[in-house]
Scaffold this active site. Structure first.
Site, mmCIF file in Angstrom:
data_model
loop_
_atom_site.group_PDB
_atom_site.id
_atom_site.type_symbol
_atom_site.label_atom_id
_atom_site.label_comp_id
_atom_site.label_asym_id
_atom_site.label_seq_id
_atom_site.Cartn_x
_atom_site.Cartn_y
_atom_site.Cartn_z
ATOM 1 N N LYS A 197 0.861 -1.192 0.000
ATOM 2 C CA LYS A 197 0.000 0.000 0.000
ATOM 3 C C LYS A 197 0.887 1.228 0.000
ATOM 4 O O LYS A 197 1.701 1.429 0.901
ATOM 5 C CB LYS A 197 -0.898 -0.002 1.232
ATOM 6 C CG LYS A 197 -1.779 1.246 1.309
ATOM 7 C CD LYS A 197 -2.771 1.182 2.454
ATOM 8 C CE LYS A 197 -3.588 2.466 2.507
ATOM 9 N NZ LYS A 197 -4.553 2.455 3.620
ATOM 10 N N ARG A 207 -10.555 10.615 2.080
ATOM 11 C CA ARG A 207 -10.403 11.379 3.326
ATOM 12 C C ARG A 207 -11.671 12.197 3.573
ATOM 13 O O ARG A 207 -12.080 12.385 4.708
ATOM 14 C CB ARG A 207 -9.165 12.284 3.250
ATOM 15 C CG ARG A 207 -7.873 11.519 2.891
ATOM 16 C CD ARG A 207 -7.042 11.141 4.093
ATOM 17 N NE ARG A 207 -6.078 10.105 3.755
ATOM 18 C CZ ARG A 207 -4.791 10.324 3.434
ATOM 19 N NH1 ARG A 207 -4.324 11.555 3.391
ATOM 20 N NH2 ARG A 207 -3.986 9.311 3.165
ATOM 21 N N ARG A 218 1.042 10.062 5.572
ATOM 22 C CA ARG A 218 1.282 8.709 6.096
ATOM 23 C C ARG A 218 2.591 8.117 5.579
ATOM 24 O O ARG A 218 2.741 6.914 5.460
ATOM 25 C CB ARG A 218 0.125 7.788 5.690
ATOM 26 C CG ARG A 218 -1.255 8.282 6.038
ATOM 27 C CD ARG A 218 -2.252 7.142 6.031
ATOM 28 N NE ARG A 218 -3.640 7.556 5.991
ATOM 29 C CZ ARG A 218 -4.321 8.073 7.008
ATOM 30 N NH1 ARG A 218 -3.725 8.285 8.160
ATOM 31 N NH2 ARG A 218 -5.594 8.402 6.881
ATOM 32 N N GLU A 234 7.261 -6.754 1.115
ATOM 33 C CA GLU A 234 6.013 -6.614 1.892
ATOM 34 C C GLU A 234 5.100 -7.826 1.663
ATOM 35 O O GLU A 234 4.484 -8.327 2.595
ATOM 36 C CB GLU A 234 5.284 -5.318 1.495
ATOM 37 C CG GLU A 234 5.945 -4.043 2.029
ATOM 38 C CD GLU A 234 5.670 -3.809 3.519
ATOM 39 O OE1 GLU A 234 5.019 -4.653 4.150
ATOM 40 O OE2 GLU A 234 6.119 -2.772 4.040
ATOM 41 N N LYS A 249 -2.263 -1.515 -3.734
ATOM 42 C CA LYS A 249 -3.118 -0.332 -3.645
ATOM 43 C C LYS A 249 -2.273 0.918 -3.671
ATOM 44 O O LYS A 249 -1.274 0.961 -2.948
ATOM 45 C CB LYS A 249 -3.911 -0.414 -2.343
ATOM 46 C CG LYS A 249 -4.772 0.773 -2.022
ATOM 47 C CD LYS A 249 -5.357 0.613 -0.646
ATOM 48 C CE LYS A 249 -6.231 1.806 -0.336
ATOM 49 N NZ LYS A 249 -6.810 1.721 0.990
ATOM 50 N N SER A 275 -10.355 5.835 -4.313
ATOM 51 C CA SER A 275 -11.251 6.986 -4.435
ATOM 52 C C SER A 275 -10.811 8.007 -5.493
ATOM 53 O O SER A 275 -11.633 8.492 -6.270
ATOM 54 C CB SER A 275 -11.377 7.673 -3.079
ATOM 55 O OG SER A 275 -10.112 8.082 -2.592
ATOM 56 N N TYR A 314 -15.380 1.145 -6.493
ATOM 57 C CA TYR A 314 -16.657 1.765 -6.115
ATOM 58 C C TYR A 314 -17.705 1.565 -7.204
ATOM 59 O O TYR A 314 -18.873 1.819 -6.986
ATOM 60 C CB TYR A 314 -16.435 3.255 -5.809
ATOM 61 C CG TYR A 314 -15.494 3.444 -4.642
ATOM 62 C CD1 TYR A 314 -15.956 3.335 -3.337
ATOM 63 C CD2 TYR A 314 -14.124 3.660 -4.843
ATOM 64 C CE1 TYR A 314 -15.093 3.462 -2.254
ATOM 65 C CE2 TYR A 314 -13.253 3.791 -3.766
ATOM 66 C CZ TYR A 314 -13.751 3.687 -2.485
ATOM 67 O OH TYR A 314 -12.890 3.797 -1.412
HETATM 68 C C1 PBG Z 1 -7.080 3.452 5.695
HETATM 69 C C2 PBG Z 1 -7.565 3.370 4.289
HETATM 70 C C3 PBG Z 1 -7.494 4.367 3.312
HETATM 71 C C4 PBG Z 1 -8.095 3.848 2.165
HETATM 72 C C5 PBG Z 1 -8.526 2.575 2.483
HETATM 73 N N1 PBG Z 1 -8.166 2.294 3.783
HETATM 74 C C6 PBG Z 1 -7.009 5.750 3.410
HETATM 75 C C7 PBG Z 1 -5.590 6.011 3.607
HETATM 76 O O1 PBG Z 1 -4.745 5.134 3.641
HETATM 77 O O2 PBG Z 1 -5.286 7.203 3.756
HETATM 78 C C8 PBG Z 1 -8.250 4.589 0.867
HETATM 79 C C9 PBG Z 1 -9.240 4.028 -0.100
HETATM 80 C C10 PBG Z 1 -9.584 4.967 -1.194
HETATM 81 O O3 PBG Z 1 -8.938 6.013 -1.388
HETATM 82 O O4 PBG Z 1 -10.537 4.661 -1.926
HETATM 83 N N2 PBG Z 1 -8.099 3.023 6.590
#
Ligand code: PBG
Length: 328
Positions: A197, A207, A218, A234, A249, A275, A314
């Protein structure tokens, strides 16, 4: 012999021919619908940066899950947005918390006809928005966070989740979750490891979707976009720790990573079309700059071709409807 001797265009000549020779196709069962439930809502609330996606109420979430079942979608991934947040994200562990209740509600709606997955991460539940708890210096404390993930995982399994998706990128998270599940008697609850990730700008709309409290970034726990080899480390670690499924991801900017992981993984590989990827296509389509349906289908096919066996998107329920249309 007249030139050209080879005419690859022959196999592209009609829709029936193209359909017959297609090397890849997406099946609804491979799709997983991410969904948000917000505590205290009386009706679904639209997410402005993700047109068509809402923060659900319990009722609308159950309807979305039932619709996914009807359309043959493979699974649903649940994210909860609590009314109250604190430094340790305690609402994420509370058996009566919004996410744990949603898991139970969705399970009672769909039983085993949809794979019910849930996010094991504290960022939606902490008042600082980080995926873990902070130490005295304000840094995310890996090992203190692991103890909370273990509790969170057991509560989600108690609530009825089939698959847990730890998304916080803490070192050792799959191992502690696996051990806690086994000790609690949840030997068959699975772990979908967010193995690779990346720290991505494309999480922006998420967010908003979870009303994130994060002010920084992060980058001390999610991977650096500059790194490719590290993704394999990983994945190997998560497999050693007992991951049942692994994920890459985001998806669209990381198709090379997906192909690398698919080449070595002995377990199913998922990709999360996140997203911001959703938002980009929706925004361009809303402006009339691209054909919405074709762009969605092409993007998901690209993720499949790169090596994803499972795709979180989605558009899962809408895509499933289109895929059912054999004449497209
Ligand atoms: C963390 C999490 C995130 C997403 C899924 N799980 C946000 C992040 O890491 O900041 C993002 C998924 C998306 O953008 O559709 N709980």
């Amino acid at each position: 012999m007249s030139f050209p001797q080879h005419r690859p265009r022959r196999l592209r000549s009609t829709p029936a021919m193209r359909r017959m020779v297609a090397e890849y196709r997406v099946h609804p069962a491979e799709l997983i619908l991410p969904a948000f439930i917000r505590e205290g809502l009386t009706e679904p609330s639209p997410i402005s940066s993700m047109p068509g996606v809402v923060q659900h109420t319990t009722d609308s979430l159950k309807r979305a899950a039932a619709q996914a079942v009807e359309r043959g979608v493979g699974g649903i991934m649940l994210f909860g947005i609590p009314e109250h947040r604190d430094a340790t994200g305690s609402a994420g562990i509370d058996p009566d918390g919004v996410l744990n209740r949603a898991i139970a509600d969705v399970r009672s709606e769909v039983g085993d006809s949809l794979v019910v997955m849930s996010d094991v991460c504290l960022d939606e539940f902490t008042d600082h928005g980080h995926c873990g708890v902070l130490d005295a210096d304000g840094a995310v404390d890996n090992d203190a966070t692991l103890a909370l993930y273990a509790q969170m995982a057991v509560e989600q399994a108690n609530a009825g989740a089939h698959v847990l998706g730890p998304s916080g990128m803490m070192d050792g998270q799959v191992a502690v979750i696996r051990q806690a599940l086994d000790e609690a008697g949840h030997r068959d609850t699975m772990v979908l490891a967010y193995a690779a990730k990346y720290a991505s700008a494309f999480y922006g709309p998420f967010r908003e979707a979870v009303d994130s409290q994060l002010t920084g970034d992060r980058r001390t726990y999610q991977m650096d976009a500059a790194n490719r080899r590290e993704a394999l480390l990983e994945v190997e670690l998560d497999l050693e720790e007992g991951a049942d499924l692994v994920m890459v991801k985001p998806a669209m900017s990381y198709l090379d990573i997906l192909a690398d992981v698919a080449a070595i993984s002995p377990v199913p590989v998922a990709a999360y079309q996140i997203s911001g990827e959703y938002a980009m296509i929706e925004a361009a389509a809303a402006n009339g700059w691209i054909d919405r349906r074709r762009a969605i289908e092409e993007s998901v096919l690209g993720i499949k071709r790169a090596g994803a066996q499972l795709i979180l998107t989605y558009w899962a329920s809408e895509l499933a409807l289109w895929l059912d249309d054999h004449h497209s």
